[in-house]
Design an enzyme around this catalytic site. Sequence first.
Site, mmCIF file in Angstrom:
data_model
loop_
_atom_site.group_PDB
_atom_site.id
_atom_site.type_symbol
_atom_site.label_atom_id
_atom_site.label_comp_id
_atom_site.label_asym_id
_atom_site.label_seq_id
_atom_site.Cartn_x
_atom_site.Cartn_y
_atom_site.Cartn_z
ATOM 1 N N GLU A 172 28.688 33.947 -53.169
ATOM 2 C CA GLU A 172 29.967 34.632 -52.934
ATOM 3 C C GLU A 172 31.149 34.016 -53.685
ATOM 4 O O GLU A 172 32.143 33.583 -53.079
ATOM 5 C CB GLU A 172 30.268 34.694 -51.435
ATOM 6 C CG GLU A 172 29.265 35.556 -50.693
ATOM 7 C CD GLU A 172 29.618 35.807 -49.239
ATOM 8 O OE1 GLU A 172 30.433 35.055 -48.693
ATOM 9 O OE2 GLU A 172 29.075 36.754 -48.667
ATOM 10 N N GLU A 188 22.397 39.761 -48.398
ATOM 11 C CA GLU A 188 22.953 39.613 -47.047
ATOM 12 C C GLU A 188 23.378 40.987 -46.566
ATOM 13 O O GLU A 188 24.040 41.716 -47.293
ATOM 14 C CB GLU A 188 24.190 38.708 -47.024
ATOM 15 C CG GLU A 188 23.918 37.272 -47.315
ATOM 16 C CD GLU A 188 25.172 36.402 -47.189
ATOM 17 O OE1 GLU A 188 26.080 36.742 -46.407
ATOM 18 O OE2 GLU A 188 25.239 35.387 -47.895
#
Length: 500
Positions: A197, A398
């Site tokens: 991320e 995710e």
Amino acid sequence: MGFPQGFLWGGATAANQYEGGYNEGGRGLAVSDLMTDGTKDSPRKIFYQFPDGREGVIGQGACIPIGAKGILKEGYYYPSHNATDFYHHYKEDIALFAEMGFKVYRLSISWTRIFPNGDDEIANEKGLEFYDNVIDELLKYGIEPLVTLLHFDMPLNLADKYGGWTNRKLIDFYLRFAETIFVRWKNKVKYWVTINEVNVLGGYWTLGLASNNIKEGTHSNQGETPLADAGDKLQSIHHLMVASALANKLARTINPDFKMGAMLALSGIYPATCHPDDVFGAYEFRRKALIFSDVILRGYYPNYAQAIFDEYNFELKTEFGDEEILRQYTSDFLAFSYYRTTVFDRFSPNTTTTGGQQGSPNPYLKATPWGWPIDAKGLRFVLNELYDRYQKPLFIVENGMGNIDKVEEDGSINDDERIDYLKNHIKEIKNAIEIDHVDLIGYTPWGCIDIVSAGTGEMKKRYGFIHVDLDDKGNGSFKRSKKKSFYWYKNVIATNGEQL
Ligand code: P53
């Protein structure tokens, strides 16, 4: 048609939220070990201290003041220390993953388990052995490991001694770490994610930043003031992206078959209305995330980068060679997290975050108890958006619903809401593959076994198919049990997504 043969179904976790064993096997401290528990309304904290003994506290997205060091403070609960104790339960947990039929399992490596201070010359053999055992256990069941090198794991020593990722020296330390594990597992691991991320990193927690010149950053929502400096953040991420490209270069010399992934938080963003300022505002906002995947996948800063830099009065410092490195060693696939969508509202533009942690409510969508709007169709939208833009394989690494689970008297857990969430999202993934012909490698729902929430530090915000007996203050037996979703997901995998 359906899901392609060989589609990688599995689950995902990160060391700082799952592993525990924080001071075992020669492991050093990471900044995430200094983060207290919290709740949705009372954010997690990090305590720091100046050499003269003065202390202070910051929230999650913030910087510590220059000259201070992060500390562990007596009397506080630090959820990462035991987390849900993968360190001592890995055999049992992997057996459960295998029972569900996992084809892939996404884990992250705790940097300080391998290099306890981050700048050590020699790797910690005991730390490597732990992951040898984990990887061998996965391979025993035919589960492909998908390894994230850096998932919110900032070695404390590198933060305090070097100022974290603002310092270019970190590129070399990171590459030493990368080389060690690439060489070690070159015949065992094929899929890698260099940095988790990239777009949500910020402050002391994930980038090790200190600052006396504190301005509002783009990702400081969960923190208290002082907020992260946007310029330091952009400069740090530049260093990370150079490090990631050099890791790709290294990887290809070690094993040309490695598949190297970029990874961003890309929950979608919608305009609040059809007012042009909402529409263009949402578009511009989205580019504050896409700027990083543009660099990592296309190999250069896009035209609009200057507009973002100007907004923050920021001038990027580069070194000779950076441009060439970014251009030459782009990543092979784009991994991303998707939880929800977010609304961009021209009247409150600063409540949005590029990873989609908050934003104005969406009247058309129901939300989780943590206020995250549930939007399965949004996932099809994002899959298309990203594939249109990059034309490189995607990997959903995710996704899932953080929810409160009720353990019935007979021990069963009927997590029907979670099943519904996943079912609807998988349907839209299927549409994206079947109708839109998006190239998707796999799907690893987040927190496939219950782990500590990154955002709030709670245990009661659970994502798993497997329940772990542990509460928000660390009480519990760590006993594992199967939720209803365990059996449901097992059948999804067995039928390659045909029976949902
Ligand atoms: P939790 C915020 C927004 C988007 C992604 O989050 C985020 C976060 C962090 O709070 O991070 C990812 O645990 C991250 C995981 C994290 C997961 O989202 O707050 O990669 O480490 O656990 C879910 O519910």
